[in-house]
Motif scaffolding. Structure first.
Motif, PDB file in Angstrom:
ATOM      1  N   ILE A  39       0.829  -1.214   0.000  1.00  0.00           N
ATOM      2  CA  ILE A  39       0.000   0.000   0.000  1.00  0.00           C
ATOM      3  C   ILE A  39       0.865   1.267   0.000  1.00  0.00           C
ATOM      4  O   ILE A  39       0.699   2.124  -0.867  1.00  0.00           O
ATOM      5  N   PRO A  40       1.802   1.445   0.935  1.00  0.00           N
ATOM      6  CA  PRO A  40       2.626   2.666   0.862  1.00  0.00           C
ATOM      7  C   PRO A  40       3.562   2.681  -0.347  1.00  0.00           C
ATOM      8  O   PRO A  40       3.866   3.754  -0.881  1.00  0.00           O
ATOM      9  N   TYR A  43       1.375   3.907  -3.162  1.00  0.00           N
ATOM     10  CA  TYR A  43       0.948   5.287  -2.934  1.00  0.00           C
ATOM     11  C   TYR A  43       2.085   6.283  -3.172  1.00  0.00           C
ATOM     12  O   TYR A  43       1.882   7.327  -3.789  1.00  0.00           O
ATOM     13  N   PHE A  44       3.272   5.962  -2.693  1.00  0.00           N
ATOM     14  CA  PHE A  44       4.369   6.927  -2.768  1.00  0.00           C
ATOM     15  C   PHE A  44       5.232   6.782  -4.025  1.00  0.00           C
ATOM     16  O   PHE A  44       5.875   7.745  -4.437  1.00  0.00           O
ATOM     17  N   TYR A  46       4.307   5.204  -7.194  1.00  0.00           N
ATOM     18  CA  TYR A  46       3.658   5.051  -8.499  1.00  0.00           C
ATOM     19  C   TYR A  46       2.979   6.359  -8.879  1.00  0.00           C
ATOM     20  O   TYR A  46       2.317   6.980  -8.054  1.00  0.00           O
ATOM     21  N   GLU A  48       0.126   8.819 -10.549  1.00  0.00           N
ATOM     22  CA  GLU A  48      -1.330   8.733 -10.712  1.00  0.00           C
ATOM     23  C   GLU A  48      -1.659   8.566 -12.186  1.00  0.00           C
ATOM     24  O   GLU A  48      -1.127   9.275 -13.035  1.00  0.00           O
ATOM     25  N   LYS A  79       1.338  13.268  -9.001  1.00  0.00           N
ATOM     26  CA  LYS A  79       0.452  12.755  -7.957  1.00  0.00           C
ATOM     27  C   LYS A  79      -0.937  13.381  -7.963  1.00  0.00           C
ATOM     28  O   LYS A  79      -1.810  12.919  -7.245  1.00  0.00           O
ATOM     29  N   CYS A  81      -4.750  14.315  -8.997  1.00  0.00           N
ATOM     30  CA  CYS A  81      -5.820  13.514  -9.593  1.00  0.00           C
ATOM     31  C   CYS A  81      -6.364  14.139 -10.871  1.00  0.00           C
ATOM     32  O   CYS A  81      -6.878  13.436 -11.731  1.00  0.00           O
TER      33      CYS A  81
END
Length: 116
Positions: A39-40, A43-44, A46, A48, A79, A81
């Motif tokens: 998960i981290p 999140y950190f 990859y 968006e 990062k 959206c």
């Protein structure tokens, strides 16, 4: 060999169900730990990809892009959206370049040499 198969071979008949339960639980706990660990990482590390086209991602991962590395730590553009402004402008220039090409004048002919 898979842990849920191996334990049936090494345990006695009285301990076979407890061994199967322990092997299955260990397998699923290991799987859960790996998933929670990722998960981290995702999140950190990859970028968006929501609201982006394949061409946007191709430009992002290009060697000549404005992004110094593919790992988006502290890269706000990677990062966010929303679709970045640089991607919208790049798409506009691609569309303009496509419209400037005269497709009727650039026809080609396919010729094959077949020796009979």
């Amino acid at each position: 060999m898979a842990p849920w198969v191996y334990q049936a071979e090494i345990n006695s008949l009285a301990m076979r169900t407890q061994g199967a339960a322990a092997a299955t639980a260990t397998n699923w706990v290991l799987f859960a730990v790996f998933n929670i660990t990722f998960i981290p990482v995702v999140y950190f590390l990859y970028p968006e990809t929501a609201c982006r086209t394949l061409e946007d991602l191709d430009v992002y991962f290009d060697r000549d892009s404005l992004h110094p590395t593919i790992i988006p730590i502290n890269d706000k553009i990677a990062k966010q959206c929303k679709r970045p402004l640089e991607a919208i402008e790049a798409e506009g220039s691609r569309v303009a370049a496509t419209k400037a090409i005269d497709f009727k004048a650039s026809t080609s002919e396919h010729v094959e040499n077949v020796d009979v």
